[in-house]
Design a protein around this motif. Structure first.
Motif, PDB file in Angstrom:
ATOM      1  N   ILE A  39       0.828  -1.200   0.000  1.00 29.46           N
ATOM      2  CA  ILE A  39       0.000   0.000   0.000  1.00 29.46           C
ATOM      3  C   ILE A  39       0.866   1.255   0.000  1.00 29.46           C
ATOM      4  CG2 ILE A  39      -1.643   1.315   1.404  1.00 29.46           C
ATOM      5  CD1 ILE A  39      -2.896  -1.131   0.181  1.00 29.46           C
ATOM      6  N   GLN A  40       0.482   2.208  -0.823  1.00 31.33           N
ATOM      7  CA  GLN A  40       1.191   3.491  -0.858  1.00 31.33           C
ATOM      8  C   GLN A  40       0.166   4.606  -0.795  1.00 31.33           C
ATOM      9  OE1 GLN A  40       3.923   3.087  -4.311  1.00 31.33           O
ATOM     10  NE2 GLN A  40       4.807   4.945  -3.448  1.00 31.33           N
ATOM     11  N   VAL A  41       0.477   5.660  -0.058  1.00 31.60           N
ATOM     12  CA  VAL A  41      -0.458   6.786  -0.053  1.00 31.60           C
ATOM     13  C   VAL A  41      -0.441   7.446  -1.428  1.00 31.60           C
ATOM     14  CG1 VAL A  41      -0.441   7.276   2.419  1.00 31.60           C
ATOM     15  CG2 VAL A  41       1.300   8.304   0.965  1.00 31.60           C
ATOM     16  N   GLY A  42      -1.608   7.911  -1.852  1.00 29.80           N
ATOM     17  CA  GLY A  42      -1.718   8.512  -3.177  1.00 29.80           C
ATOM     18  C   GLY A  42      -2.006   7.491  -4.264  1.00 29.80           C
ATOM     19  N   LYS A  43      -2.009   6.200  -3.896  1.00 27.50           N
ATOM     20  CA  LYS A  43      -2.300   5.133  -4.857  1.00 27.50           C
ATOM     21  C   LYS A  43      -3.615   4.454  -4.482  1.00 27.50           C
ATOM     22  CE  LYS A  43       1.331   5.537  -7.358  1.00 27.50           C
ATOM     23  NZ  LYS A  43       2.690   5.326  -6.869  1.00 27.50           N
ATOM     24  N   LYS A  44      -4.236   3.836  -5.471  1.00 22.98           N
ATOM     25  CA  LYS A  44      -5.530   3.180  -5.246  1.00 22.98           C
ATOM     26  C   LYS A  44      -5.424   2.037  -4.247  1.00 22.98           C
ATOM     27  CE  LYS A  44      -8.955   4.224  -8.491  1.00 22.98           C
ATOM     28  NZ  LYS A  44     -10.340   3.788  -8.646  1.00 22.98           N
TER      29      LYS A  44
ATOM     30  N   VAL B  63      -8.646   6.157  -3.466  1.00 18.78           N
ATOM     31  CA  VAL B  63      -7.205   6.345  -3.270  1.00 18.78           C
ATOM     32  C   VAL B  63      -6.886   6.408  -1.773  1.00 18.78           C
ATOM     33  CG1 VAL B  63      -5.298   7.983  -3.606  1.00 18.78           C
ATOM     34  CG2 VAL B  63      -6.897   7.518  -5.482  1.00 18.78           C
ATOM     35  N   VAL B  64      -5.836   5.681  -1.374  1.00 22.19           N
ATOM     36  CA  VAL B  64      -5.408   5.705   0.026  1.00 22.19           C
ATOM     37  C   VAL B  64      -4.738   7.049   0.315  1.00 22.19           C
ATOM     38  CG1 VAL B  64      -3.901   4.641   1.757  1.00 22.19           C
ATOM     39  CG2 VAL B  64      -5.052   3.205   0.061  1.00 22.19           C
ATOM     40  N   GLN B  65      -5.298   7.814   1.242  1.00 27.24           N
ATOM     41  CA  GLN B  65      -4.701   9.117   1.588  1.00 27.24           C
ATOM     42  C   GLN B  65      -3.795   9.016   2.805  1.00 27.24           C
ATOM     43  OE1 GLN B  65      -4.615  11.784  -0.122  1.00 27.24           O
ATOM     44  NE2 GLN B  65      -6.146  11.338  -1.684  1.00 27.24           N
ATOM     45  N   GLY B  66      -4.054   8.031   3.658  1.00 26.88           N
ATOM     46  CA  GLY B  66      -3.207   7.880   4.837  1.00 26.88           C
ATOM     47  C   GLY B  66      -3.443   6.540   5.489  1.00 26.88           C
ATOM     48  N   TYR B  67      -2.465   6.075   6.243  1.00 25.17           N
ATOM     49  CA  TYR B  67      -2.675   4.857   7.024  1.00 25.17           C
ATOM     50  C   TYR B  67      -1.804   4.862   8.270  1.00 25.17           C
ATOM     51  CZ  TYR B  67       1.467   2.999   4.528  1.00 25.17           C
ATOM     52  OH  TYR B  67       2.711   2.814   3.985  1.00 25.17           O
ATOM     53  N   GLU B  68      -2.196   4.000   9.198  1.00 22.65           N
ATOM     54  CA  GLU B  68      -1.459   3.844  10.447  1.00 22.65           C
ATOM     55  C   GLU B  68      -1.553   2.373  10.817  1.00 22.65           C
ATOM     56  OE1 GLU B  68      -2.012   6.210  14.494  1.00 22.65           O
ATOM     57  OE2 GLU B  68      -3.482   4.622  14.302  1.00 22.65           O
ATOM     58  N   VAL B  69      -0.449   1.782  11.218  1.00 20.27           N
ATOM     59  CA  VAL B  69      -0.471   0.373  11.628  1.00 20.27           C
ATOM     60  C   VAL B  69       0.209   0.234  12.984  1.00 20.27           C
ATOM     61  CG1 VAL B  69       0.087  -1.996  10.989  1.00 20.27           C
ATOM     62  CG2 VAL B  69      -0.320  -0.316   9.189  1.00 20.27           C
ATOM     63  N   LEU B  70      -0.491  -0.352  13.952  1.00 14.48           N
ATOM     64  CA  LEU B  70       0.058  -0.555  15.291  1.00 14.48           C
ATOM     65  C   LEU B  70       0.045  -2.045  15.623  1.00 14.48           C
ATOM     66  CD1 LEU B  70      -2.007   2.194  17.188  1.00 14.48           C
ATOM     67  CD2 LEU B  70       0.247   2.459  16.164  1.00 14.48           C
ATOM     68  N   THR B  71       0.974  -2.476  16.468  1.00 11.50           N
ATOM     69  CA  THR B  71       0.930  -3.852  16.961  1.00 11.50           C
ATOM     70  C   THR B  71      -0.236  -3.962  17.953  1.00 11.50           C
ATOM     71  OG1 THR B  71       2.585  -3.275  18.618  1.00 11.50           O
ATOM     72  CG2 THR B  71       3.385  -4.351  16.612  1.00 11.50           C
ATOM     73  N   PRO B  72      -0.725  -5.179  18.196  1.00 10.79           N
ATOM     74  CA  PRO B  72      -1.970  -5.353  18.949  1.00 10.79           C
ATOM     75  C   PRO B  72      -2.092  -4.683  20.318  1.00 10.79           C
ATOM     76  CG  PRO B  72      -1.458  -7.381  17.824  1.00 10.79           C
ATOM     77  CD  PRO B  72      -0.282  -6.458  17.587  1.00 10.79           C
ATOM     78  N   PRO B  73      -1.048  -4.587  21.169  1.00 17.80           N
ATOM     79  CA  PRO B  73      -1.339  -4.108  22.530  1.00 17.80           C
ATOM     80  C   PRO B  73      -1.701  -2.630  22.661  1.00 17.80           C
ATOM     81  CG  PRO B  73       0.787  -5.240  22.419  1.00 17.80           C
ATOM     82  CD  PRO B  73       0.357  -4.999  21.030  1.00 17.80           C
ATOM     83  N   GLN B  86     -10.996  15.035   8.493  1.00 13.55           N
ATOM     84  CA  GLN B  86     -11.451  16.426   8.331  1.00 13.55           C
ATOM     85  C   GLN B  86     -10.436  17.235   7.519  1.00 13.55           C
ATOM     86  OE1 GLN B  86     -11.927  17.130  12.547  1.00 13.55           O
ATOM     87  NE2 GLN B  86     -14.162  17.153  12.380  1.00 13.55           N
ATOM     88  N   ALA B  87      -9.147  16.997   7.779  1.00 11.52           N
ATOM     89  CA  ALA B  87      -8.101  17.723   7.048  1.00 11.52           C
ATOM     90  C   ALA B  87      -8.098  17.325   5.569  1.00 11.52           C
ATOM     91  CB  ALA B  87      -6.737  17.450   7.690  1.00 11.52           C
ATOM     92  N   PHE B  88      -8.189  16.024   5.308  1.00 12.25           N
ATOM     93  CA  PHE B  88      -8.213  15.570   3.903  1.00 12.25           C
ATOM     94  C   PHE B  88      -9.441  16.107   3.178  1.00 12.25           C
ATOM     95  CE2 PHE B  88      -5.306  12.054   5.362  1.00 12.25           C
ATOM     96  CZ  PHE B  88      -4.252  12.422   4.551  1.00 12.25           C
ATOM     97  N   GLN B  89     -10.562  16.170   3.893  1.00  7.25           N
ATOM     98  CA  GLN B  89     -11.785  16.683   3.266  1.00  7.25           C
ATOM     99  C   GLN B  89     -11.653  18.169   2.959  1.00  7.25           C
ATOM    100  OE1 GLN B  89     -14.831  15.362   6.058  1.00  7.25           O
ATOM    101  NE2 GLN B  89     -15.168  13.480   4.873  1.00  7.25           N
ATOM    102  N   LEU B  90     -11.000  18.918   3.861  1.00  5.39           N
ATOM    103  CA  LEU B  90     -10.792  20.344   3.613  1.00  5.39           C
ATOM    104  C   LEU B  90      -9.897  20.556   2.391  1.00  5.39           C
ATOM    105  CD1 LEU B  90     -10.211  23.205   6.057  1.00  5.39           C
ATOM    106  CD2 LEU B  90      -8.530  22.877   4.249  1.00  5.39           C
ATOM    107  N   VAL B  91      -8.806  19.817   2.344  1.00  3.17           N
ATOM    108  CA  VAL B  91      -7.861  19.941   1.221  1.00  3.17           C
ATOM    109  C   VAL B  91      -8.567  19.608  -0.096  1.00  3.17           C
ATOM    110  CG1 VAL B  91      -5.766  18.975   0.190  1.00  3.17           C
ATOM    111  CG2 VAL B  91      -5.798  19.545   2.611  1.00  3.17           C
TER     112      VAL B  91
END
Lengths: 83, 132
Positions: A39-44, B63-73, B86-91
């Motif tokens: 996964i990359q940001v800005g990509k589908k 389109v993926v604008q952002g992501y976050e991945v954390l370990t389970p705990p 909200q920020a992505f929607q404003l932009v």
């Protein structure tokens, strides 16, 4: 004697005994294609269909059905853990 | 989405979550037995056989604008996720004319990237604004 399991946030799993080390060695190094498929940001986002529990019923949900809307897709280790 | 079946999702919603949120969970609880979708998103932990805490913000184009991945705990900060949406929607609403600097929240100053802003951000944006 069965040992008491430590309860954590991950779902407890079992596995074959004594094969862990060998398996580790056999693991192939991730190929370039695999890396570029990440996964990359800005990509589908990859489209998928998955069964779901929604409003009291069992349905099939497809990501592409949500085009035109903002989607928050959340993964978590297992039911009965926090999110 | 987790590797649990839809039947387990039903039990969790009906017996526990419905006691935390009024009524029931308002969005689909997805099942990913085998972790195929999790693998595609890079959040499936092969050794534990479960998904890690991955969270993806996907825009109306898919389109993926952002992501976050954390370990389970460690649990997520839902408020921060909402702020990012909200920020992505404003932009998006400004068609890229506005950007949200560090610490932005609804109502706070946005930046309008232009050639004359280069080297002048310090005049309009102060470090304290990164914090509440």
């Amino acid at each position: 004697m069965p040992e008491e399991m430590k309860i954590g946030c991950a779902r407890p799993t079992g596995g074959l005994v004594g094969e862990g080390v060998e398996k580790e060695k056999e693991k192939p190094i991730a190929s370039i294609e695999e890396v570029s498929a990440m996964i990359q940001v800005g990509k589908k986002a990859p489209d998928f269909a998955a069964p779901a529990y929604y409003k009291g019923g069992f349905v099939s949900v497809k990501l592409s059905e949500y085009l035109g809307k903002w989607v928050l897709l959340c993964f978590y280790p297992g039911d009965f853990t926090f999110v | 989405m987790s590797i649990d079946s839809v039947f387990v999702h039903k039990m969790w919603n009906d017996n526990e979550l419905s006691k935390m949120v009024k009524g029931r969970v308002p969005f689909p609880m997805l099942s990913d037995a085998g972790g195929k979708v999790g693998k595609a998103f890079g959040v499936f932990d092969e050794d534990a056989g479960v998904e890690t805490r991955g969270r993806f913000i996907i825009d109306p184009e898919g389109v993926v604008q952002g992501y976050e991945v954390l370990t389970p705990p460690v649990g997520r900060n839902v408020q921060e996720t909402i702020r990012q949406v909200q920020a992505f929607q404003l932009v998006r609403g400004s068609k890229g004319k506005e950007a949200t600097p560090s610490g932005w929240k609804p109502g706070k100053l946005t930046l309008k990237p232009r050639p004359d802003l280069v080297g002048k951000v310090w005049e309009v944006w102060k470090t304290e604004m990164a914090f509440d």
